[in-house]
Write an enzyme that holds these catalytic residues in place. Structure first.
Site, short mmCIF file in Angstrom:
data_model
loop_
_atom_site.label_atom_id
_atom_site.label_comp_id
_atom_site.label_asym_id
_atom_site.label_seq_id
_atom_site.Cartn_x
_atom_site.Cartn_y
_atom_site.Cartn_z
N LYS A 1 -10.80 57.38 55.53
CA LYS A 1 -10.45 58.41 54.57
C LYS A 1 -10.10 58.15 53.21
O LYS A 1 -9.97 58.89 52.14
CB LYS A 1 -8.46 58.48 55.06
CG LYS A 1 -8.40 58.92 56.32
CD LYS A 1 -8.82 60.53 56.52
CE LYS A 1 -8.12 60.92 57.91
NZ LYS A 1 -8.31 62.37 57.98
N ASP B 1 -0.75 61.97 58.51
CA ASP B 1 -0.35 61.24 59.51
C ASP B 1 -0.29 59.81 59.24
O ASP B 1 0.16 58.80 59.72
CB ASP B 1 -1.01 61.20 60.95
CG ASP B 1 -0.79 62.39 61.64
OD1 ASP B 1 0.54 62.61 62.12
OD2 ASP B 1 -1.60 63.27 61.89
#
Length: 409
Positions: free
Chosen positions: A76, A121
């Site tokens: 990410k 998340d």
């Protein structure tokens, strides 16, 4: 559960998809982000796991380890930062901003009152918060009820403002959109929705760096180095970003793509059954926090609907067993730290290989050359230790010891 995607095609990379994501744009993103000092220099490792390949009855098994991409601990670090950079460049077109200077805080005075927001998340929000801190803008992160305190603290240390909502990931996406509209903030999300595609496209394009490094590590051989790629599901962004690169690179010879997601967060499998981006039929809550998504990204689905060959679900226990399998290593393979979502691809492969009929259906025989991407390390260290039975530090110590002893990488 495994289903074949009846809409999958073997063709040249479609022009309508190329106009959205391309190797050229992925390479541009890779060049820009290479200047960010929050990333570790060089490519992440591509391990050959010959011991696991032998035990699973396949020819070759490769694992791309994204846990060492940066201190953020996951792939990410490539998505949200690139999307934020491209958003800023679009919003200030007349300022002649240089992307590499942007990544290292060269325009702080310009951006000091600029605010971005996202639901997460965990890992996407951490990547966005870190990039916002580096560039000098403000960041708000919306967390749903199931995100652990440990993951919240990891985001907050990058000076992000944290907001909590009840419900699951999709509830946090809705709240982030509402807050952005009410406060004139800008959403940097990894999932698309009606009227919102540019930023998720840029997030997915950032993931092309992973694919580019894999192709380079394969020596640039025109022969396709892998027969199969197992990719994590979630909203579909990673899978779309990776498979689009391989599809453009190898055309109709592209590897067989298997999408793996939690049984209780099967939005992509449901999309394959219906032929349109759909919602999950399950509770969404999963130990695989990065894959606990209830609704597929419509933009990502445009790539998966014809570029993914199979969709399958795994249980939380399957994922934990795969984490432990990687952590243990063997006489041929290095121990590897892989988090709950990171080990999902291996969990899917192990599940298929436990059923000879399913393995044969997917073509996983003795000649199969399988690529996995471990998308994260121990991004929640306490949870990792509780699940694996040993700490990240212990696994890494054994990994270093194996390297010293000359174990194959």
């Amino acid at each position: 559960m495994l289903i074949a995607n009846e809409r999958a095609t073997r063709s040249a990379y479609p022009s309508e998809l190329h106009s959205v994501m391309s190797i050229a744009k992925a390479q541009e993103s890779r060049d820009w982000i290479s200047s960010w000092n929050s990333l570790n220099p060089g490519s992440t490792p591509l391990y050959e796991l010959d011991g696991l390949a032998r035990s699973l009855g396949i020819g070759k098994l490769y694992l791309k380890d994204e846990s060492v991409r940066s201190d953020l601990g996951s792939f990410k670090a490539l998505g949200a930062p690139i999307a934020l950079a491209r958003l800023i460049l679009r919003l200030w077109p007349d300022h002649n901003l240089h992307p590499k200077l942007l990544f290292n805080g060269g325009y702080r005075s310009l951006l000091k009152d600029f605010t971005v927001i996202s639901a997460t998340d965990g890992n996407h929000g951490k990547g966005l918060a870190a990039a916002a801190q580096s560039m000098g803008c403000r960041c708000v992160i919306v967390l749903h009820a199931n995100v652990s305190e440990e993951r919240e603290q990891a985001i907050a240390k990058f000076d992000a403002r944290i907001m909590r909502v009840q419900g699951n990931y999709d509830a946090s996406v809705e709240e982030a959109a509402r807050l952005a509209k009410a406060n004139d903030w800008h959403v940097v999300s990894d999932t698309s929705y009606d009227g919102y595609e540019e930023v998720p496209r840029d997030v997915m394009q950032g993931y092309g760096t992973v694919a580019a490094e894999i192709v380079e590590a394969s020596g640039g051989d025109p022969a396709v180095p892998f027969t199969h790629i197992f990719l994590q599901g979630g909203v579909g962004g990673l899978a779309a970003g990776i498979l689009s690169y391989f599809w453009e690179c190898y055309g109709e010879r592209r590897p067989t793509v298997v999408i793996v997601e939690p049984v209780q967060a099967d939005c992509l499998l449901q999309s394959a059954l219906r032929g349109v981006a759909s919602k999950t039929t399950g509770s969404v809550d999963s130990v695989m926090a990065g894959l606990a998504c209830g609704e597929a990204s419509p933009l990502a689905w445009r790539f998966l609907v014809s570029g993914a060959d199979y969709f399958m679900t795994i249980t939380d226990d399957d994922a934990v067993a795969a984490m432990r399998l990687l952590a243990i290593g063997n006489e041929l393979d290095l121990p590897v730290v892989s988090g709950e979502s990171g080990a999902a691809g291996l969990a899917g492969l192990v599940e298929l290989q436990s059923d000879a009929a399913l393995a044969a259906r997917v073509g996983l025989g003795r000649d199969a050359r399988v690529l996995l991407i471990s998308t994260e390390g121990a991004t929640a260290p306490a949870a990792y230790q509780a699940l694996v039975g040993q700490s990240e530090a212990q696994v890494l110590a054994r990994q270093r010891s194996s390297v010293r002893l000359g174990q194959s990488t």
